[in-house]
Scaffold this motif. Structure first.
Motif, PDB file in Angstrom:
ATOM      1  N   LEU A 100       0.826  -1.209   0.000  1.00  0.00           N
ATOM      2  CA  LEU A 100       0.000   0.000   0.000  1.00  0.00           C
ATOM      3  C   LEU A 100       0.858   1.256   0.000  1.00  0.00           C
ATOM      4  O   LEU A 100       0.570   2.226  -0.708  1.00  0.00           O
ATOM      5  N   ARG A 101       1.923   1.240   0.791  1.00  0.00           N
ATOM      6  CA  ARG A 101       2.800   2.400   0.861  1.00  0.00           C
ATOM      7  C   ARG A 101       3.539   2.618  -0.461  1.00  0.00           C
ATOM      8  O   ARG A 101       3.738   3.764  -0.876  1.00  0.00           O
ATOM      9  N   ARG A 102       3.936   1.549  -1.088  1.00  0.00           N
ATOM     10  CA  ARG A 102       4.700   1.677  -2.322  1.00  0.00           C
ATOM     11  C   ARG A 102       3.919   2.429  -3.392  1.00  0.00           C
ATOM     12  O   ARG A 102       4.472   3.247  -4.125  1.00  0.00           O
ATOM     13  N   TYR A 103       2.617   2.162  -3.470  1.00  0.00           N
ATOM     14  CA  TYR A 103       1.793   2.803  -4.496  1.00  0.00           C
ATOM     15  C   TYR A 103       0.855   3.874  -3.930  1.00  0.00           C
ATOM     16  O   TYR A 103      -0.085   4.294  -4.605  1.00  0.00           O
ATOM     17  N   LYS A 104       1.121   4.296  -2.688  1.00  0.00           N
ATOM     18  CA  LYS A 104       0.370   5.375  -2.034  1.00  0.00           C
ATOM     19  C   LYS A 104      -1.119   5.063  -1.888  1.00  0.00           C
ATOM     20  O   LYS A 104      -1.943   5.968  -1.753  1.00  0.00           O
ATOM     21  N   LEU A 105      -1.475   3.782  -1.884  1.00  0.00           N
ATOM     22  CA  LEU A 105      -2.878   3.398  -1.761  1.00  0.00           C
ATOM     23  C   LEU A 105      -3.418   3.632  -0.353  1.00  0.00           C
ATOM     24  O   LEU A 105      -4.628   3.752  -0.166  1.00  0.00           O
ATOM     25  N   ASP A 106      -2.506   3.693   0.615  1.00  0.00           N
ATOM     26  CA  ASP A 106      -2.952   3.930   1.995  1.00  0.00           C
ATOM     27  C   ASP A 106      -3.502   5.335   2.192  1.00  0.00           C
ATOM     28  O   ASP A 106      -4.163   5.619   3.188  1.00  0.00           O
ATOM     29  N   GLU A 107      -3.260   6.221   1.205  1.00  0.00           N
ATOM     30  CA  GLU A 107      -3.704   7.613   1.313  1.00  0.00           C
ATOM     31  C   GLU A 107      -5.172   7.811   0.906  1.00  0.00           C
ATOM     32  O   GLU A 107      -5.744   8.866   1.161  1.00  0.00           O
ATOM     33  N   PHE A 108      -5.787   6.816   0.279  1.00  0.00           N
ATOM     34  CA  PHE A 108      -7.152   6.980  -0.247  1.00  0.00           C
ATOM     35  C   PHE A 108      -8.151   7.517   0.789  1.00  0.00           C
ATOM     36  O   PHE A 108      -8.974   8.375   0.455  1.00  0.00           O
TER      37      PHE A 108
END
Length: 221
Positions: A100-108
């Motif tokens: 999630l951190r690698r592709y910034k998905l945790d920011e959604f």
């Protein structure tokens, strides 16, 4: 600082109203379109490790007002007790969290902060009190604008953990000129902000994420 009245130039007022409208519409549409993906992420986080799906971090917002930023949890529960700075290959990060951190998905989930008016799509990334308390007089201008999901510093330090390394990452962040550099980029945004500049930052941020570019783009270019 509730009740504090700030007088703004007519052009700046139009920009801020337009920005707020853009933020609200974009975040609402984004949440609607991303709902299936966010559901899948939530299930993955829950199955991967015990603990809540969302991480609620206390951050300093505009004019120093405190708020809770929403993210998908990427670390073990209570991990923040060991520090708020993330090291390279940090053992606190979960298996799903690393992806999630690698592709910034945790920011959604921060789109919820945008809808609530606590954040903007574009603006200086919100910090913890430790770092805002250390702001110089000039750096305090960062708190004059709404914090955002992305800005110059977010692109420049897209792989911040790699820059900090694995040994004493917090000391590296504070004393290694990284915090100062991030603040300089934040102040640059405060000085240059405009609707067109916001659109450029959004486009470049998406480009960085899609390419997963290891070379950070030059801020403001």
């Amino acid at each position: 600082m509730d009740g504090f009245v700030v007088k703004r130039a007519p052009g700046r007022l139009v920009y801020e109203k337009s920005k707020r409208a853009f933020d609200f519409i974009s975040a609402s549409v984004g949440l609607l379109l991303l709902a299936p993906i966010m559901l899948a992420i939530a299930i993955s986080v829950k199955l991967d490790s015990p603990g809540p799906v969302l991480y609620l971090g206390r951050r300093v917002g505009r004019y120093g007002r405190m708020f809770f930023i929403y993210k998908f949890r990427t670390m073990r529960p209570e991990a923040e007790r060991l520090g708020t700075t993330t090291a390279k290959d940090d053992p606190r990060i979960t298996r799903v969290g690393r992806f999630l951190r690698r592709y910034k998905l945790d920011e959604f989930p921060q789109l919820l902060n945008v809808i609530k008016g606590e954040m903007s799509i574009v603006g200086p990334r919100p910090e913890v009190e430790e770092h805002t308390n250390a702001y110089s007089f000039e750096e305090k201008s960062i708190l004059d604008v709404q914090p955002g999901i992305t800005d110059y510093a977010s692109m420049y330090f897209v792989n911040l953990a790699d820059v900090l390394g694995s040994v004493n990452p917090h000391e590296m962040f504070v004393k290694g000129n990284i915090r100062n550099r991030k603040n300089q980029l934040r102040m640059q945004y405060v000085r240059n902000r405009s609707f067109l500049e916001d659109l450029k930052i959004i486009f470049k941020t998406l480009l960085v994420i899609v390419r997963h570019d290891r070379a950070a783009p030059r801020a403001g270019s």
